[in-house]
Write an enzyme that holds these catalytic residues in place. Structure first.
Site, PDB file in Angstrom:
ATOM      1  CG  ASN A 109      31.663   7.696 -59.094  1.00  0.00           C
ATOM      2  OD1 ASN A 109      30.781   7.821 -58.103  1.00  0.00           O
ATOM      3  ND2 ASN A 109      31.268   7.116 -60.215  1.00  0.00           N
ATOM      4  N   GLY A 110      32.668   8.828 -62.523  1.00  0.00           N
ATOM      5  CA  GLY A 110      31.586   9.596 -63.067  1.00  0.00           C
ATOM      6  C   GLY A 110      31.962   9.672 -64.551  1.00  0.00           C
TER       7      GLY A 110
ATOM      8  N   GLY B  38      30.646  -1.268 -58.580  1.00  0.00           N
ATOM      9  CA  GLY B  38      31.383  -1.868 -59.654  1.00  0.00           C
ATOM     10  C   GLY B  38      32.220  -3.034 -59.149  1.00  0.00           C
TER      11      GLY B  38
END
Ligand code: SF4
Length: 488
Positions: free
Chosen positions: A122-123, A45
C-alpha cells in the site's frame, strides 16, 4: 502514477483511497480471515483484490486474484476451499501506479532460491521509475506495471536470507509504503521510515495479523497489539515475533488525509479514533466559520462525523438532508455524458422535507475538481433550500499526492486554479469556507501547524512534500511501462 480508472465516476470527485494490505500467520482459517479483513477494508480499494496462502501440507502456495469487490472475488466456496494453509497475505487494489491490468492485481508472487515470496503493498515508491529502468537495463523482465514488482526484482538481485534481501532492498527504495511479505516460513510487515501509510499489528488466539486499519481486526474479533512503527520491520515465524529498524530515524509524517477522508470512522489510526478526529475538525470549523442557519447537513458518508461536530459546536440542528445510495455498483458507471450527468443523483438524493425553506450548512470533506459540489448545491437548492453554505473539513487541495493516493494532476485541482471566491461562484453556494491549516492541527490536538516541523504529511494542502519525488526530478526515459494490454 496517475491513471484513469474505468470504474470511477467523474461525479465521484474525491482523492481515491489507496490500497489495503493484510497478513496473517498461524491461523487454521487464514484465507477466511483474509477475505473478511479485506471486506472490512473495501473502502480503500475497489478495483481488484487477491489472497495468497501458504500450506505446509504439500509445501504449496495458493493464490486467487481478480478484478472486482471482495464479495465477488471470494464469494465462491470452491475458490475459498482451494486457499488452504495457516498463513496468508492479501490486498485490495485501487491503482495508483500501473494501470488496471489483471496482472497488476496483488499480491504478486515470485519463485526465489529460498522458495516462494508473495508481496503486497500500500503506497507509492517515488523512485520506482528510475529503479525499474536500471533493472530493465540490467536484464530484468517485468510481468506487471506496478512499483511493487520493483521490490521483487531488487530482492532477487540481492543475496542471503529473505530478511537480508529485504533490508538491502529497503535501502534503495524511496516513498510511502506499507508492505506485507509471505514466505514458506515467515510473515513480514514493513512501514516506511516516515510512516506515511498506516499498518497495525493484531492478535487472534495464537495468530498474528497485519492490516491497514483496525476495522479489519474488529471484523474477525482480533485484538490490536499496536501500530507498526514508522521505519519498523516485523518478522513473524515459528520462533515468534522480532522487530528491527533498518533505516536512519526520521521524524514521522503520517498522512493527515487518513483522518479527514480515507480511513473508516470506526478505525483507530495511530492511537486516535478517526470518528473523534473528524468530529473535532467539525467543531473547529464551526468556531472558525460561524453563521446563522437552520440545519447542518453532511454530504454522506465522510462528512457525517464532522457535521455532528459542527452542529454540536454551533447549536444548529443536525439533519440528514442528503441520502446516499449504498447500492450503486459499477454497472451504472458508464462513460457516456448522459449517465455522467445522472451520476450524482444515483449516488445522492435530497431529503426535501428537511431542506425546504431552510438555510442549509453543507459539510463535506474536500473539493477536488468541484464537479460533485456543484451538483450537490444545485440539488439542495432545487429541494427548496433558501441558502446553501459549504463548509469543508480540509484546507484547499492545491497539490497532487505522490504517496499512494490516486489524484488528478495539479491543473485539474480546482483550488490550484481558482481563488476561494471564484470556487464559490462556480459551485454556486452562498458561502464557502475551508478549515485553516492551523485549525486542522488544532483539531488534532496541536497549537497549530509547526511550519519547521509539521507533525503530519499535509502536502496536498501545503505543497510541503516530506519525501523527495525522484521520478519527477529525473523522469525515467522509458515512460511506457508495458506494451501489452489484457483483453479481459
Ligand atoms: Fe496524504 Fe495528502 Fe500527504 Fe498524500 S499528499 S500522503 S493524501 S496528506
Amino acid at each position: 502514477m496517475l491513471t484513469t480508472n474505468p470504474f470511477q465516476s467523474e461525479d465521484d470527485d474525491h482523492f481515491r483511497e489507496e490500497c489495503a494490505v493484510f497478513g496473517i500467520y498461524g491461523s487454521s482459517d487464514a484465507a477466511k480471515h483474509g477475505a473478511l479483513c479485506l471486506h472490512a477494508m473495501q473502502h480503500r480499494g475497489q478495483e481488484g483484490t487477491g489472497l495468497v496462502t501458504y500450506d505446509e501440507n504439500g509445501d504449496q502456495f495458493h493464490a486467487h486474484r481478480d478484478h472486482g469487490h471482495v464479495g465477488e472475488v471470494f464469494g465462491d466456496p470452491n475458490v475459498m476451499a482451494q486457499l488452504t494453509g495457516n498463513s496468508a497475505i492479501g490486498h485490495n487494489r485501487y491503482s495508483t501506479t500501473g494501470d488496471t491490468l489483471k496482472r497488476n492485481v496483488q499480491p504478486l508472487f515470485a519463485d526465489f532460491e529460498f522458495g516462494g515470496l508473495a508481496i503486497a503493498h500500500n503506497g507509492n515508491l517515488t523512485n520506482a521509475g528510475l529503479l525499474r529502468e536500471e533493472l530493465v537495463r540490467n536484464g530484468a523482465i517485468f510481468q506487471s506495471t506496478t512499483d511493487t514488482e520493483v521490490i521483487v526484482h531488487l530482492m532477487a538481485n540481492n543475496r542471503g536470507s529473505v530478511v537480508d534481501r529485504l533490508a538491502a532492498t529497503l535501502s534503495r527504495i524511496e516513498g510511502a509504503y506499507s508492505l506485507v511479505c509471505l514466505t514458506r516460513k515467515k510473515l513480514i510487515g514493513v512501514r516506511d521510515p516516515m510512516g506515511v501509510r498506516p499498518l497495525v499489528l493484531g492478535r487472534i488466539g495464537d495468530a498474528y495479523i497485519f492490516a491497514s486499519e483496525t476495522v479489519a481486526l474488529d471484523i474477525v474479533g482480533a485484538d490490536k497489539v499496536r501500530d507498526v512503527e514508522p521505519g519498523e520491520v516485523i518478522v513473524i515465524d515459528e520462533k515468534g515475533l522480532r522487530s528491527f529498524f533498518p533505516f536512519p530515524t526520521l521524524k514521522p509524517r503520517f498522512c493527515v488525509f487518513e483522518y479527514i477522508y480515507f480511513s473508516r470512522p470506526d478505525s483507530i489510526v495511530e492511537g486516535r479514533s478517526v470518528y473523534e478526529a473528524r468530529r473535532r475538525i467539525g467543531e473547529e470549523l464551526a468556531r472558525e466559520a460561524p453563521l446563522e442557519a437552520d440545519v447542518v447537513v453532511p454530504v454522506p458518508d465522510s462528512g457525517v462525523p464532522s457535521a455532528v461536530g459542527y452542529a454540536a459546536e454551533s447549536g444548529i440542528s443536525f439533519e440528514i438532508g442528503i441520502v446516499r445510495s449504498h447500492y450503486m455498483g459499477r454497472t451504472f458507471i458508464e462513460p457516456s455524458d448522459e449517465i455522467r450527468h445522472l451520476g450524482v443523483k444515483l449516488k445522492h438524493n435530497a431529503n426535501r422535507p428537511v431542506l425546504e425553506g431552510k438555510r442549509v450548512v453543507l459539510v463535506d470533506d474536500s473539493i477536488v475538481r468541484g464537479t460533485t459540489s456543484k451538483k450537490i448545491v444545485e440539488m439542495v437548492r432545487s429541494a427548496g433550500a433558501t441558502e446553501v453554505h459549504m463548509r469543508i473539513t480540509s484546507p484547499p487541495t492545491t497539490h497532487s499526492c505522490f504517496y499512494g493516493v490516486d489524484t488528478p494532476e495539479r491543473d485539474q485541482l480546482m483550488a490550484a486554479k481558482y481563488t476561494i471566491e471564484e470556487m464559490r461562484r462556480h459551485i454556486g453556494c452562498d458561502s464557502l469556507v475551508f478549515i485553516s491549516m492551523d485549525g486542522l492541527y488544532r483539531a488534532m490536538g496541536f497549537e497549530g501547524r509547526d511550519n519547521d516541523n509539521p507533525h503530519y504529511c499535509d502536502a496536498c494542502f501545503s505543497g510541503d512534500y516530506p519525501i523527495r519525488i525522484a521520478d519527477r526530478e529525473t523522469p525515467p526515459i522509458a515512460r511506457q511501462l508495458s506494451l501489452l494490454k489484457d483483453a479481459s
